[in-house]
Design a protein around this motif. Structure first.
Motif, PDB file in Angstrom:
ATOM      1  N   GLN A   1      71.620  94.760  79.990  1.00  0.00           N
ATOM      2  CA  GLN A   1      71.800  95.720  81.081  1.00  0.00           C
ATOM      3  C   GLN A   1      71.281  95.146  82.388  1.00  0.00           C
ATOM      4  O   GLN A   1      71.917  95.270  83.431  1.00  0.00           O
ATOM      5  CB  GLN A   1      71.080  97.023  80.763  1.00  0.00           C
ATOM      6  CG  GLN A   1      71.337  98.113  81.779  1.00  0.00           C
ATOM      7  CD  GLN A   1      72.782  98.547  81.789  1.00  0.00           C
ATOM      8  OE1 GLN A   1      73.373  98.787  80.747  1.00  0.00           O
ATOM      9  NE2 GLN A   1      73.381  98.625  82.956  1.00  0.00           N
ATOM     10  N   ASN A   2      70.131  94.497  82.350  1.00  0.00           N
ATOM     11  CA  ASN A   2      69.577  93.884  83.552  1.00  0.00           C
ATOM     12  C   ASN A   2      70.526  92.821  84.102  1.00  0.00           C
ATOM     13  O   ASN A   2      70.792  92.777  85.302  1.00  0.00           O
ATOM     14  CB  ASN A   2      68.206  93.265  83.255  1.00  0.00           C
ATOM     15  CG  ASN A   2      67.621  92.610  84.477  1.00  0.00           C
ATOM     16  OD1 ASN A   2      67.212  93.278  85.413  1.00  0.00           O
ATOM     17  ND2 ASN A   2      67.595  91.289  84.485  1.00  0.00           N
ATOM     18  N   ALA A   3      71.036  91.976  83.224  1.00  0.00           N
ATOM     19  CA  ALA A   3      71.949  90.920  83.663  1.00  0.00           C
ATOM     20  C   ALA A   3      73.240  91.509  84.213  1.00  0.00           C
ATOM     21  O   ALA A   3      73.771  91.037  85.223  1.00  0.00           O
ATOM     22  CB  ALA A   3      72.259  89.967  82.509  1.00  0.00           C
ATOM     23  N   ALA A   4      73.735  92.559  83.564  1.00  0.00           N
ATOM     24  CA  ALA A   4      74.968  93.192  84.043  1.00  0.00           C
ATOM     25  C   ALA A   4      74.762  93.777  85.429  1.00  0.00           C
ATOM     26  O   ALA A   4      75.604  93.606  86.312  1.00  0.00           O
ATOM     27  CB  ALA A   4      75.419  94.273  83.070  1.00  0.00           C
TER      28      ALA A   4
ATOM     29  N   VAL B   1      59.573  85.341  72.568  1.00  0.00           N
ATOM     30  CA  VAL B   1      60.994  85.386  72.219  1.00  0.00           C
ATOM     31  C   VAL B   1      61.718  86.372  73.130  1.00  0.00           C
ATOM     32  O   VAL B   1      62.793  86.079  73.660  1.00  0.00           O
ATOM     33  CB  VAL B   1      61.189  85.764  70.730  1.00  0.00           C
ATOM     34  CG1 VAL B   1      62.634  86.148  70.439  1.00  0.00           C
ATOM     35  CG2 VAL B   1      60.749  84.620  69.828  1.00  0.00           C
ATOM     36  N   ALA B   2      61.121  87.545  73.327  1.00  0.00           N
ATOM     37  CA  ALA B   2      61.744  88.570  74.164  1.00  0.00           C
ATOM     38  C   ALA B   2      61.959  88.060  75.589  1.00  0.00           C
ATOM     39  O   ALA B   2      63.056  88.181  76.145  1.00  0.00           O
ATOM     40  CB  ALA B   2      60.889  89.839  74.169  1.00  0.00           C
ATOM     41  N   LEU B   3      60.924  87.482  76.182  1.00  0.00           N
ATOM     42  CA  LEU B   3      61.060  86.963  77.550  1.00  0.00           C
ATOM     43  C   LEU B   3      62.001  85.766  77.615  1.00  0.00           C
ATOM     44  O   LEU B   3      62.750  85.614  78.585  1.00  0.00           O
ATOM     45  CB  LEU B   3      59.688  86.603  78.133  1.00  0.00           C
ATOM     46  CG  LEU B   3      58.859  87.780  78.610  1.00  0.00           C
ATOM     47  CD1 LEU B   3      57.473  87.321  79.044  1.00  0.00           C
ATOM     48  CD2 LEU B   3      59.554  88.525  79.742  1.00  0.00           C
ATOM     49  N   GLY B   4      61.978  84.931  76.584  1.00  0.00           N
ATOM     50  CA  GLY B   4      62.910  83.809  76.538  1.00  0.00           C
ATOM     51  C   GLY B   4      64.343  84.288  76.536  1.00  0.00           C
ATOM     52  O   GLY B   4      65.201  83.768  77.267  1.00  0.00           O
TER      53      GLY B   4
ATOM     54  N   GLN C   1      58.854  95.307  83.898  1.00  0.00           N
ATOM     55  CA  GLN C   1      59.297  96.535  83.247  1.00  0.00           C
ATOM     56  C   GLN C   1      59.780  96.239  81.826  1.00  0.00           C
ATOM     57  O   GLN C   1      59.471  96.967  80.892  1.00  0.00           O
ATOM     58  CB  GLN C   1      60.407  97.197  84.063  1.00  0.00           C
ATOM     59  CG  GLN C   1      60.883  98.499  83.451  1.00  0.00           C
ATOM     60  CD  GLN C   1      62.084  99.056  84.179  1.00  0.00           C
ATOM     61  OE1 GLN C   1      62.918  98.333  84.697  1.00  0.00           O
ATOM     62  NE2 GLN C   1      62.172 100.375  84.196  1.00  0.00           N
ATOM     63  N   PHE C   2      60.526  95.156  81.660  1.00  0.00           N
ATOM     64  CA  PHE C   2      61.011  94.746  80.342  1.00  0.00           C
ATOM     65  C   PHE C   2      59.837  94.482  79.402  1.00  0.00           C
ATOM     66  O   PHE C   2      59.808  94.978  78.279  1.00  0.00           O
ATOM     67  CB  PHE C   2      61.885  93.491  80.496  1.00  0.00           C
ATOM     68  CG  PHE C   2      62.319  92.904  79.189  1.00  0.00           C
ATOM     69  CD1 PHE C   2      63.332  93.490  78.447  1.00  0.00           C
ATOM     70  CD2 PHE C   2      61.726  91.747  78.701  1.00  0.00           C
ATOM     71  CE1 PHE C   2      63.741  92.946  77.236  1.00  0.00           C
ATOM     72  CE2 PHE C   2      62.129  91.196  77.500  1.00  0.00           C
ATOM     73  CZ  PHE C   2      63.135  91.790  76.758  1.00  0.00           C
ATOM     74  N   LEU C   3      58.866  93.720  79.860  1.00  0.00           N
ATOM     75  CA  LEU C   3      57.710  93.419  79.021  1.00  0.00           C
ATOM     76  C   LEU C   3      56.903  94.681  78.727  1.00  0.00           C
ATOM     77  O   LEU C   3      56.374  94.841  77.624  1.00  0.00           O
ATOM     78  CB  LEU C   3      56.830  92.358  79.684  1.00  0.00           C
ATOM     79  CG  LEU C   3      55.837  91.664  78.783  1.00  0.00           C
ATOM     80  CD1 LEU C   3      56.502  91.053  77.563  1.00  0.00           C
ATOM     81  CD2 LEU C   3      55.087  90.597  79.556  1.00  0.00           C
ATOM     82  N   GLY C   4      56.851  95.611  79.669  1.00  0.00           N
ATOM     83  CA  GLY C   4      56.209  96.900  79.421  1.00  0.00           C
ATOM     84  C   GLY C   4      56.897  97.648  78.287  1.00  0.00           C
ATOM     85  O   GLY C   4      56.239  98.296  77.464  1.00  0.00           O
TER      86      GLY C   4
ATOM     87  N   ASP D   1      65.205  85.984  79.997  1.00  0.00           N
ATOM     88  CA  ASP D   1      65.486  84.978  81.026  1.00  0.00           C
ATOM     89  C   ASP D   1      66.808  84.257  80.768  1.00  0.00           C
ATOM     90  O   ASP D   1      67.568  83.984  81.702  1.00  0.00           O
ATOM     91  CB  ASP D   1      64.338  83.967  81.117  1.00  0.00           C
ATOM     92  CG  ASP D   1      63.063  84.583  81.684  1.00  0.00           C
ATOM     93  OD1 ASP D   1      63.136  85.654  82.338  1.00  0.00           O
ATOM     94  OD2 ASP D   1      61.982  84.001  81.457  1.00  0.00           O
ATOM     95  N   ALA D   2      67.090  83.952  79.506  1.00  0.00           N
ATOM     96  CA  ALA D   2      68.341  83.266  79.165  1.00  0.00           C
ATOM     97  C   ALA D   2      69.546  84.134  79.497  1.00  0.00           C
ATOM     98  O   ALA D   2      70.542  83.649  80.063  1.00  0.00           O
ATOM     99  CB  ALA D   2      68.348  82.882  77.681  1.00  0.00           C
ATOM    100  N   ILE D   3      69.459  85.419  79.174  1.00  0.00           N
ATOM    101  CA  ILE D   3      70.564  86.325  79.455  1.00  0.00           C
ATOM    102  C   ILE D   3      70.675  86.571  80.954  1.00  0.00           C
ATOM    103  O   ILE D   3      71.775  86.703  81.493  1.00  0.00           O
ATOM    104  CB  ILE D   3      70.419  87.623  78.640  1.00  0.00           C
ATOM    105  CG1 ILE D   3      70.631  87.307  77.142  1.00  0.00           C
ATOM    106  CG2 ILE D   3      71.391  88.697  79.122  1.00  0.00           C
ATOM    107  CD1 ILE D   3      70.284  88.451  76.201  1.00  0.00           C
ATOM    108  N   ASP D   4      69.547  86.590  81.658  1.00  0.00           N
ATOM    109  CA  ASP D   4      69.580  86.730  83.112  1.00  0.00           C
ATOM    110  C   ASP D   4      70.310  85.541  83.746  1.00  0.00           C
ATOM    111  O   ASP D   4      71.097  85.711  84.669  1.00  0.00           O
ATOM    112  CB  ASP D   4      68.157  86.844  83.659  1.00  0.00           C
ATOM    113  CG  ASP D   4      68.143  87.117  85.152  1.00  0.00           C
ATOM    114  OD1 ASP D   4      68.789  88.096  85.582  1.00  0.00           O
ATOM    115  OD2 ASP D   4      67.489  86.357  85.888  1.00  0.00           O
TER     116      ASP D   4
END
Length: 175
Positions: free
Chosen positions: A104-107, A39-42, A155-158, A45-48
């Motif tokens: 934050q990553n997407a921004a 769910v987190a990676l989904g 890093q996110f998954l970490g 990626d969606a927000i990215d």
């Protein structure tokens, strides 16, 4: 749709629904953790891919999309065996990390620097960190190379793994 706001809510709901539908590779001994990671990676990626989703989720946290994310994570927190009095906090921390870090990553990647190469940005920031006063910024200077070389998804998954490890250490019986 009656207006732009309703269109954004519907579009956000569709993007999030697709992200929540991602199934993890089956690993029975850690299925709930694997589902949280999926769910987190989904969502990451969606927000990215759709940076506007992060702002929409923040602006409309009371509408059905954000509670759907909370429910998805919350069910897995329950399945992990987190005690009832700690479930809200555990699920909240996970959701806040997921949406905050992904947003934050997407921004950074898509909104602040849409026309600049990521490698160039990270190199410039790393060089700036290396030039900081060593007495005031010893840690920041020490990790400047790691910033330059890091992978955002890893890093996110970490971060997800750090939160899950903390939940397990605080709330689950040791095996």
């Amino acid at each position: 749709m009656a207006n732009k706001s309703e269109l954004l809510v519907a579009a956000t709901d569709a993007v999030v629904a697709a992200a929540l539908a991602i199934e993890p590779a089956k690993s029975p001994e850690s299925l709930s953790q694997d589902r949280i990671r999926a769910v987190a990676l989904g969502l990451f990626d969606a927000i990215d891919q759709h940076p506007w989703v992060a702002a929409q989720l923040t602006a409309s946290s009371y509408q059905s999309t954000t509670p759907r994310i909370f429910e998805s994570i919350g069910r897995q927190v329950c399945a992990l065996g987190v005690p009832e009095d700690s479930r809200f906090t555990a699920a909240s921390v996970l959701v806040e990390y997921i949406l905050g870090a992904a947003g934050q990553n997407a921004a950074n990647a898509r909104v602040l620097w849409p026309d600049i190469d990521r490698v160039e940005v990270l190199d410039a920031v790393s060089r700036a960190w290396e030039e900081l006063d060593p007495d005031d910024y010893p840690f920041t200077r020490a990790v400047a190379d790691q910033l330059r070389e890091h992978d955002d998804r890893e890093q996110f998954l970490g971060g997800i793994d750090l939160v899950l490890t903390g939940i397990a250490a605080l709330h689950l019986p040791s095996g």
